[in-house]
Motif scaffolding. Sequence first.
Motif, PDB file in Angstrom:
ATOM      1  N   LEU A  69      -1.337  36.010  21.263  1.00 46.35           N
ATOM      2  CA  LEU A  69      -2.282  34.921  21.525  1.00 46.35           C
ATOM      3  C   LEU A  69      -1.745  33.907  22.529  1.00 46.35           C
ATOM      4  CD1 LEU A  69      -3.529  34.191  17.903  1.00 46.35           C
ATOM      5  CD2 LEU A  69      -4.892  35.124  19.792  1.00 46.35           C
ATOM      6  N   ARG A  70      -0.462  34.057  22.884  1.00 47.00           N
ATOM      7  CA  ARG A  70       0.222  33.134  23.799  1.00 47.00           C
ATOM      8  C   ARG A  70       0.211  31.706  23.262  1.00 47.00           C
ATOM      9  NH1 ARG A  70      -1.758  35.702  29.521  1.00 47.00           N
ATOM     10  NH2 ARG A  70      -0.619  37.627  29.226  1.00 47.00           N
ATOM     11  N   ILE A  71       0.567  31.603  21.976  1.00 53.11           N
ATOM     12  CA  ILE A  71       0.728  30.301  21.340  1.00 53.11           C
ATOM     13  C   ILE A  71       2.106  30.254  20.701  1.00 53.11           C
ATOM     14  CG2 ILE A  71      -1.742  29.938  20.929  1.00 53.11           C
ATOM     15  CD1 ILE A  71      -1.286  30.765  18.013  1.00 53.11           C
ATOM     16  N   SER A  72       2.506  29.086  20.260  1.00 60.37           N
ATOM     17  CA  SER A  72       3.813  28.900  19.638  1.00 60.37           C
ATOM     18  C   SER A  72       3.865  29.569  18.273  1.00 60.37           C
ATOM     19  CB  SER A  72       4.074  27.400  19.497  1.00 60.37           C
ATOM     20  OG  SER A  72       5.038  27.142  18.528  1.00 60.37           O
ATOM     21  N   SER A  73       4.928  30.318  18.019  1.00 59.98           N
ATOM     22  CA  SER A  73       5.080  30.916  16.692  1.00 59.98           C
ATOM     23  C   SER A  73       5.306  29.827  15.648  1.00 59.98           C
ATOM     24  CB  SER A  73       6.187  31.961  16.660  1.00 59.98           C
ATOM     25  OG  SER A  73       7.330  31.538  17.315  1.00 59.98           O
ATOM     26  N   GLU A  74       5.885  28.699  16.043  1.00 58.56           N
ATOM     27  CA  GLU A  74       6.082  27.598  15.105  1.00 58.56           C
ATOM     28  C   GLU A  74       4.744  27.111  14.563  1.00 58.56           C
ATOM     29  OE1 GLU A  74       7.485  23.633  16.420  1.00 58.56           O
ATOM     30  OE2 GLU A  74       9.002  23.861  14.852  1.00 58.56           O
ATOM     31  N   GLN A  75       3.715  27.077  15.402  1.00 54.61           N
ATOM     32  CA  GLN A  75       2.389  26.674  14.939  1.00 54.61           C
ATOM     33  C   GLN A  75       1.914  27.587  13.805  1.00 54.61           C
ATOM     34  OE1 GLN A  75       0.519  26.871  18.933  1.00 54.61           O
ATOM     35  NE2 GLN A  75      -0.476  24.972  18.322  1.00 54.61           N
ATOM     36  N   LEU A  76       2.137  28.866  13.966  1.00 49.30           N
ATOM     37  CA  LEU A  76       1.708  29.810  12.938  1.00 49.30           C
ATOM     38  C   LEU A  76       2.579  29.701  11.695  1.00 49.30           C
ATOM     39  CD1 LEU A  76       0.684  33.029  14.899  1.00 49.30           C
ATOM     40  CD2 LEU A  76      -0.708  31.109  14.136  1.00 49.30           C
ATOM     41  N   TYR A  77       3.872  29.428  11.851  1.00 46.62           N
ATOM     42  CA  TYR A  77       4.747  29.241  10.688  1.00 46.62           C
ATOM     43  C   TYR A  77       4.266  28.047   9.861  1.00 46.62           C
ATOM     44  CZ  TYR A  77       8.145  32.277  13.117  1.00 46.62           C
ATOM     45  OH  TYR A  77       8.775  33.318  13.748  1.00 46.62           O
ATOM     46  N   VAL A  78       3.861  26.979  10.543  1.00 48.09           N
ATOM     47  CA  VAL A  78       3.347  25.802   9.844  1.00 48.09           C
ATOM     48  C   VAL A  78       2.049  26.148   9.128  1.00 48.09           C
ATOM     49  CG1 VAL A  78       2.378  23.488  10.170  1.00 48.09           C
ATOM     50  CG2 VAL A  78       4.492  24.134  11.341  1.00 48.09           C
ATOM     51  N   ARG A  79       1.145  26.819   9.814  1.00 49.17           N
ATOM     52  CA  ARG A  79      -0.143  27.188   9.213  1.00 49.17           C
ATOM     53  C   ARG A  79       0.045  28.119   8.019  1.00 49.17           C
ATOM     54  NH1 ARG A  79      -4.585  24.197  11.050  1.00 49.17           N
ATOM     55  NH2 ARG A  79      -4.000  23.555  13.130  1.00 49.17           N
ATOM     56  N   ALA A  80       1.060  28.976   8.076  1.00 48.45           N
ATOM     57  CA  ALA A  80       1.298  29.933   6.989  1.00 48.45           C
ATOM     58  C   ALA A  80       2.086  29.321   5.834  1.00 48.45           C
ATOM     59  CB  ALA A  80       2.046  31.148   7.529  1.00 48.45           C
ATOM     60  N   GLY A  81       2.576  28.092   6.024  1.00 47.63           N
ATOM     61  CA  GLY A  81       3.329  27.445   4.954  1.00 47.63           C
ATOM     62  C   GLY A  81       4.805  27.787   4.963  1.00 47.63           C
ATOM     63  N   ILE A  82       5.277  28.454   5.997  1.00 42.62           N
ATOM     64  CA  ILE A  82       6.695  28.772   6.102  1.00 42.62           C
ATOM     65  C   ILE A  82       7.461  27.517   6.495  1.00 42.62           C
ATOM     66  CG2 ILE A  82       8.414  30.125   7.366  1.00 42.62           C
ATOM     67  CD1 ILE A  82       6.300  32.346   7.571  1.00 42.62           C
ATOM     68  N   LEU A  83       6.884  26.720   7.370  1.00 39.30           N
ATOM     69  CA  LEU A  83       7.455  25.435   7.773  1.00 39.30           C
ATOM     70  C   LEU A  83       6.410  24.357   7.555  1.00 39.30           C
ATOM     71  CD1 LEU A  83       9.042  26.203  11.271  1.00 39.30           C
ATOM     72  CD2 LEU A  83      10.232  25.968   9.114  1.00 39.30           C
ATOM     73  N   SER A  84       6.882  23.152   7.241  1.00 35.93           N
ATOM     74  CA  SER A  84       5.961  22.021   7.195  1.00 35.93           C
ATOM     75  C   SER A  84       6.536  20.925   8.071  1.00 35.93           C
ATOM     76  CB  SER A  84       5.748  21.531   5.769  1.00 35.93           C
ATOM     77  OG  SER A  84       6.935  20.999   5.243  1.00 35.93           O
ATOM     78  N   LEU A  85       5.650  20.219   8.728  1.00 36.72           N
ATOM     79  CA  LEU A  85       6.091  19.149   9.606  1.00 36.72           C
ATOM     80  C   LEU A  85       6.249  17.885   8.796  1.00 36.72           C
ATOM     81  CD1 LEU A  85       3.867  19.765  12.743  1.00 36.72           C
ATOM     82  CD2 LEU A  85       6.226  20.450  12.347  1.00 36.72           C
ATOM     83  N   GLU A  86       7.464  17.381   8.732  1.00 33.77           N
ATOM     84  CA  GLU A  86       7.778  16.142   8.022  1.00 33.77           C
ATOM     85  C   GLU A  86       8.880  15.444   8.782  1.00 33.77           C
ATOM     86  OE1 GLU A  86       8.917  17.009   4.012  1.00 33.77           O
ATOM     87  OE2 GLU A  86       7.111  18.170   3.626  1.00 33.77           O
ATOM     88  N   GLU A  87       8.956  14.162   8.600  1.00 31.87           N
ATOM     89  CA  GLU A  87      10.063  13.404   9.197  1.00 31.87           C
ATOM     90  C   GLU A  87      11.345  13.742   8.453  1.00 31.87           C
ATOM     91  OE1 GLU A  87      10.015  11.411  11.939  1.00 31.87           O
ATOM     92  OE2 GLU A  87       7.964  12.130  12.132  1.00 31.87           O
ATOM     93  N   GLY A  88      12.463  13.662   9.115  1.00 35.91           N
ATOM     94  CA  GLY A  88      13.740  13.888   8.448  1.00 35.91           C
ATOM     95  C   GLY A  88      14.464  15.053   9.075  1.00 35.91           C
ATOM     96  N   ALA A  89      14.972  15.920   8.225  1.00 31.61           N
ATOM     97  CA  ALA A  89      15.788  17.050   8.678  1.00 31.61           C
ATOM     98  C   ALA A  89      15.004  17.924   9.647  1.00 31.61           C
ATOM     99  CB  ALA A  89      16.257  17.873   7.486  1.00 31.61           C
TER     100      ALA A  89
END
Length: 130
Positions: A69-89
């Motif tokens: 799709l030519r998008i960031s894999s990080e975006q999909l990791y966040v959407r899938a719940g593998i990563l969440s965007l939070e302040e801190g580490a």
Amino acid sequence: MAKGKVGKTVESLGNFSLGDYLREQRLASKLSLRQLADLAGVSNPYLSQIERGLRKPSAEVLQQIARALRISSEQLYVRAGILSLEEGAGGSVELAILNDSLLTERQKQSLLDVYQSFLAVNARTDNPKE
């Protein structure tokens, strides 16, 4: 920065699930389900199940879909719940693990679990009232 959170099920951000997001990205790219499946190297039924929220893809499959799709894999990791965007580490540890082609999916999951347990212990130590 991103702070990792290992997801056990397909999670949604608000009312917008991973499947909804993938479908929107696929349609914006003017790709059929079959075309995206071919580009990502997955089967058409499997991709359909991901879009409908019936299957949770591995980080590797998400990376293949993101590339197609030519998008960031990080975006999909966040959407899938593998990563969440939070302040801190930072999420660089999780991303390094997820992107390491020398590790198996099981090894990646194990490393993420251990890392998350360390973060949880440190959070309890830093906030003894919680």
